[in-house]
Scaffold this motif. Structure first.
Motif, mmCIF file in Angstrom:
data_model
loop_
_atom_site.group_PDB
_atom_site.id
_atom_site.type_symbol
_atom_site.label_atom_id
_atom_site.label_comp_id
_atom_site.label_asym_id
_atom_site.label_seq_id
_atom_site.Cartn_x
_atom_site.Cartn_y
_atom_site.Cartn_z
ATOM 1 N N LYS A 136 0.823 -1.209 0.000
ATOM 2 C CA LYS A 136 0.000 0.000 0.000
ATOM 3 C C LYS A 136 0.854 1.255 0.000
ATOM 4 O O LYS A 136 0.467 2.296 -0.553
ATOM 5 C CB LYS A 136 -0.945 -0.002 1.214
ATOM 6 N N ASP A 137 2.041 1.174 0.600
ATOM 7 C CA ASP A 137 2.957 2.320 0.597
ATOM 8 C C ASP A 137 3.287 2.784 -0.822
ATOM 9 O O ASP A 137 3.587 3.955 -1.043
ATOM 10 C CB ASP A 137 4.274 1.965 1.298
ATOM 11 N N LEU A 138 3.235 1.865 -1.773
ATOM 12 C CA LEU A 138 3.669 2.167 -3.131
ATOM 13 C C LEU A 138 2.733 3.131 -3.855
ATOM 14 O O LEU A 138 3.065 3.616 -4.939
ATOM 15 C CB LEU A 138 3.810 0.869 -3.941
ATOM 16 N N MET A 139 1.577 3.434 -3.244
ATOM 17 C CA MET A 139 0.677 4.437 -3.808
ATOM 18 C C MET A 139 1.162 5.850 -3.509
ATOM 19 O O MET A 139 0.641 6.820 -4.053
ATOM 20 C CB MET A 139 -0.740 4.249 -3.267
ATOM 21 N N ASN A 140 2.166 6.000 -2.666
ATOM 22 C CA ASN A 140 2.714 7.310 -2.317
ATOM 23 C C ASN A 140 3.204 8.026 -3.574
ATOM 24 O O ASN A 140 3.937 7.461 -4.385
ATOM 25 C CB ASN A 140 3.874 7.117 -1.331
ATOM 26 N N SER A 141 2.820 9.274 -3.721
ATOM 27 C CA SER A 141 3.196 10.044 -4.912
ATOM 28 C C SER A 141 4.710 10.222 -5.034
ATOM 29 O O SER A 141 5.213 10.561 -6.111
ATOM 30 C CB SER A 141 2.518 11.415 -4.893
ATOM 31 N N ALA A 142 5.429 9.966 -3.951
ATOM 32 C CA ALA A 142 6.893 10.060 -3.991
ATOM 33 C C ALA A 142 7.506 9.007 -4.914
ATOM 34 O O ALA A 142 8.664 9.134 -5.328
ATOM 35 C CB ALA A 142 7.467 9.913 -2.584
ATOM 36 N N TYR A 143 6.716 7.974 -5.249
ATOM 37 C CA TYR A 143 7.236 6.875 -6.058
ATOM 38 C C TYR A 143 6.799 6.966 -7.522
ATOM 39 O O TYR A 143 6.779 5.960 -8.233
ATOM 40 C CB TYR A 143 6.778 5.536 -5.473
ATOM 41 N N LYS A 144 6.480 8.141 -7.974
ATOM 42 C CA LYS A 144 6.018 8.316 -9.352
ATOM 43 C C LYS A 144 7.077 7.813 -10.345
ATOM 44 O O LYS A 144 8.244 8.177 -10.271
ATOM 45 C CB LYS A 144 5.716 9.787 -9.633
ATOM 46 N N GLY A 145 6.626 6.919 -11.236
ATOM 47 C CA GLY A 145 7.517 6.390 -12.261
ATOM 48 C C GLY A 145 8.593 5.457 -11.740
ATOM 49 O O GLY A 145 9.596 5.239 -12.422
ATOM 50 N N GLN A 146 8.380 4.845 -10.577
ATOM 51 C CA GLN A 146 9.441 4.041 -9.970
ATOM 52 C C GLN A 146 9.113 2.566 -9.783
ATOM 53 O O GLN A 146 10.032 1.759 -9.611
ATOM 54 C CB GLN A 146 9.823 4.624 -8.602
ATOM 55 N N VAL A 147 7.851 2.171 -9.819
ATOM 56 C CA VAL A 147 7.460 0.815 -9.438
ATOM 57 C C VAL A 147 7.330 -0.096 -10.670
ATOM 58 O O VAL A 147 6.648 0.244 -11.637
ATOM 59 C CB VAL A 147 6.127 0.816 -8.677
ATOM 60 N N ALA A 148 7.978 -1.253 -10.603
ATOM 61 C CA ALA A 148 7.949 -2.190 -11.731
ATOM 62 C C ALA A 148 7.729 -3.615 -11.253
ATOM 63 O O ALA A 148 7.990 -3.956 -10.093
ATOM 64 C CB ALA A 148 9.248 -2.094 -12.519
ATOM 65 N N LEU A 149 7.258 -4.445 -12.180
ATOM 66 C CA LEU A 149 7.119 -5.877 -11.956
ATOM 67 C C LEU A 149 8.154 -6.613 -12.807
ATOM 68 O O LEU A 149 8.673 -6.074 -13.777
ATOM 69 C CB LEU A 149 5.724 -6.358 -12.378
ATOM 70 N N ASN A 150 8.403 -7.846 -12.449
ATOM 71 C CA ASN A 150 9.258 -8.720 -13.256
ATOM 72 C C ASN A 150 8.373 -9.374 -14.314
ATOM 73 O O ASN A 150 7.891 -10.473 -14.155
ATOM 74 C CB ASN A 150 9.917 -9.761 -12.348
ATOM 75 N N GLY A 151 8.134 -8.654 -15.414
ATOM 76 C CA GLY A 151 7.322 -9.189 -16.503
ATOM 77 C C GLY A 151 5.850 -8.889 -16.343
ATOM 78 O O GLY A 151 5.418 -8.094 -15.513
ATOM 79 N N SER A 152 5.054 -9.543 -17.178
ATOM 80 C CA SER A 152 3.603 -9.383 -17.172
ATOM 81 C C SER A 152 2.956 -10.620 -16.579
ATOM 82 O O SER A 152 3.361 -11.750 -16.888
ATOM 83 C CB SER A 152 3.092 -9.192 -18.606
ATOM 84 N N GLY A 197 19.141 2.032 -12.497
ATOM 85 C CA GLY A 197 18.216 2.906 -11.787
ATOM 86 C C GLY A 197 16.918 3.146 -12.540
ATOM 87 O O GLY A 197 16.083 3.927 -12.110
ATOM 88 N N GLN A 198 16.715 2.455 -13.661
ATOM 89 C CA GLN A 198 15.498 2.647 -14.452
ATOM 90 C C GLN A 198 14.266 2.119 -13.731
ATOM 91 O O GLN A 198 13.164 2.632 -13.918
ATOM 92 C CB GLN A 198 15.651 1.945 -15.807
ATOM 93 N N THR A 199 14.447 1.075 -12.906
ATOM 94 C CA THR A 199 13.347 0.535 -12.102
ATOM 95 C C THR A 199 13.776 0.583 -10.631
ATOM 96 O O THR A 199 14.223 -0.423 -10.072
ATOM 97 C CB THR A 199 13.016 -0.916 -12.515
ATOM 98 N N PRO A 200 13.629 1.729 -9.997
ATOM 99 C CA PRO A 200 14.099 1.883 -8.615
ATOM 100 C C PRO A 200 13.396 0.989 -7.601
ATOM 101 O O PRO A 200 13.953 0.676 -6.551
ATOM 102 C CB PRO A 200 13.825 3.365 -8.311
ATOM 103 N N ILE A 201 12.148 0.589 -7.916
ATOM 104 C CA ILE A 201 11.405 -0.296 -7.022
ATOM 105 C C ILE A 201 10.948 -1.504 -7.821
ATOM 106 O O ILE A 201 10.286 -1.365 -8.850
ATOM 107 C CB ILE A 201 10.178 0.410 -6.402
ATOM 108 N N SER A 202 11.302 -2.688 -7.344
ATOM 109 C CA SER A 202 10.947 -3.911 -8.059
ATOM 110 C C SER A 202 10.170 -4.857 -7.154
ATOM 111 O O SER A 202 10.649 -5.262 -6.095
ATOM 112 C CB SER A 202 12.208 -4.615 -8.572
ATOM 113 N N ILE A 203 8.956 -5.205 -7.593
ATOM 114 C CA ILE A 203 8.153 -6.202 -6.885
ATOM 115 C C ILE A 203 8.512 -7.548 -7.494
ATOM 116 O O ILE A 203 8.214 -7.823 -8.658
ATOM 117 C CB ILE A 203 6.647 -5.919 -7.052
ATOM 118 N N ASP A 204 9.171 -8.389 -6.708
ATOM 119 C CA ASP A 204 9.737 -9.609 -7.285
ATOM 120 C C ASP A 204 9.971 -10.639 -6.181
ATOM 121 O O ASP A 204 9.800 -10.347 -4.993
ATOM 122 C CB ASP A 204 11.057 -9.270 -7.991
ATOM 123 N N TRP A 205 10.378 -11.832 -6.575
ATOM 124 C CA TRP A 205 10.697 -12.862 -5.591
ATOM 125 C C TRP A 205 11.859 -12.424 -4.708
ATOM 126 O O TRP A 205 12.775 -11.745 -5.163
ATOM 127 C CB TRP A 205 11.045 -14.178 -6.278
#
Length: 400
Positions: free
Chosen positions: A201-217, A271-279
């Protein structure tokens, strides 16, 4: 060029164009194999082996079967055709050469040019059927392992250590079995990300604009499916209802925080994907790998989801004995501990722990066990339902 060779070339070219692959996420220079001894094989040995041993004579279980005979027959084939095992993924860079050196065989493991998500691994079995380059084994996300079994793609084989694999993480008929598992984590570049996130839920913070990525689709990637499950748990959903997880990413995209750039080692390092949701085992690997990023890893407090990958043998494998030898190695204590060395939890973790065969140094390298105690695992039915719902909703809400 023969017709099947033309079809094979077209298949690899088509996969190359598709993207969304494990190899694209983890492509880097391969670690050098150590001490290989490749046996000189009889020309066409794999095809000869298939002629000598019909499907009926191939063992369906390692129990009671002579390992010396298995090794002997596998060596006659000489090569294992693997797929989608990048050397940076779950310590395959050590697992593969260890297997090669131990048995004096070779592993063909194409990962650089073709797409090889779980969906594409199964497709390779179909498209390359009857050719010498068809994969002998696959390492699928659970939803895709279940799908492949239902399509008749996999052979029945229960490894010698079958009884110590949790019943909930193996196919009752022996068509696939979990091999290692991890938990969805949030990895982030602490030099670029502020404040530090501790939950999804923290990832909705506007401070993370353009920063959150997944490992694929999640349409083709098992790790991305895990991200949707975790997001569902964090936003009022459940293992039986991942709709809130899809909506979470839709909202995250609308806010500008979620980007559809696939998280890879290259994007993490740059640094292109500063935040990665991954294993966790992948994010943990980046800590040492990219010190300049000062990479940090947390298990999200609001969505603790765990999942495994699954080994399966191609029902029409060109090297069926080698496939079985590979499975026996992976599920042995040696193979399981090599996965643990790569920060993933081997599927026989509880059995290894009970017998006190896990080196203390390997346990200390992982986050505290208490962080994993709340992890939830989806059943086969839940995996299938989630896969279907994501296929129906993701393209319209997020994009394909």
């Amino acid at each position: 060029m023969h017709d099947f060779e033309a079809q094979e070339a077209e298949f690899w070219a088509r996969l190359t164009e598709q993207g969304m692959s494990r190899s694209q996420m983890l492509r880097r220079s391969a670690a050098a194999a150590v001490g290989l001894t490749v046996l000189a094989g009889v020309p066409g040995s794999a095809l000869a082996a298939r002629a000598r041993f019909t499907g009926a004579s191939l063992p369906s279980s390692g129990a009671g079967f002579s390992m010396s005979e298995l090794v002997s027959q596998a060596k006659k084939e000489g090569t294992l055709n693997a797929i989608a095992l990048p050397l940076d993924w779950a310590n395959y860079g050590e697992i593969i050469p260890t297997f090669e050196k131990k048995y004096g065989v070779k592993v063909s493991n194409p990962t650089a040019a073709q797409g090889d998500s779980s969906a594409q691994e199964n497709q390779a079995i179909v498209s390359l059927k009857g050719t010498s380059r068809a994969p002998d084994v696959v390492d699928d996300g659970p939803a895709f392992a279940i799908q492949g079994a239902s399509q008749g793609l996999f052979a029945t084989y229960k490894v010698s250590e079958w009884a110590s694999i949790p019943a909930s993480q193996r196919d009752a008929k022996g068509r696939w079995a979990g091999d290692y598992w991890g938990a969805i984590s949030i990895g982030y570049n602490s030099k670029l990300v502020n404040p530090a996130p501790t939950s999804l839920k923290d990832l909705m913070n506007s401070a993370y604009k353009g920063q959150v990525a997944l490992n694929g689709s999640p349409l083709s990637s098992g790790s991305a499916v895990g991200g949707v499950f975790a997001a569902a748990l964090a936003n009022g959903g459940s293992l039986t209802n991942v709709g809130p997880g899809v909506d979470f990413f839709a909202n995250l995209k609308s806010s500008g925080n979620f980007i559809t750039v696939e998280s890879t080692p290259q994007t993490v390092a740059s640094g292109q994907t500063p935040i990665s949701i991954d294993w966790d085992y992948l994010n943990l690997g980046y800590v040492k790998e990219f010190p300049a990023a000062d990479w940090k890893v947390v298990i999200p407090s609001d969505g603790v989801y765990g999942s495994y990958y699954a080994q399966a043998i191609n029902a029409t494998a060109p090297n069926p004995w080698m496939a079985r030898l590979w499975e026996e190695f992976l599920y042995s204590d040696q193979g399981q501990l090599l996965w643990l060395k790569g920060f993933s939890h081997p599927i026989r973790f509880q059995d290894l722990s009970k017998r006190k065969v896990i080196p203390a140094a390997l346990l200390k390298a992982l986050p505290p066990a208490s962080l994993y105690s709340k992890a939830k695992f989806a059943t086969d039915a839940q995996q299938t339902a989630a896969k279907n719902l994501i296929a129906a909703q993701w393209p319209a809400k997020i994009g394909s």
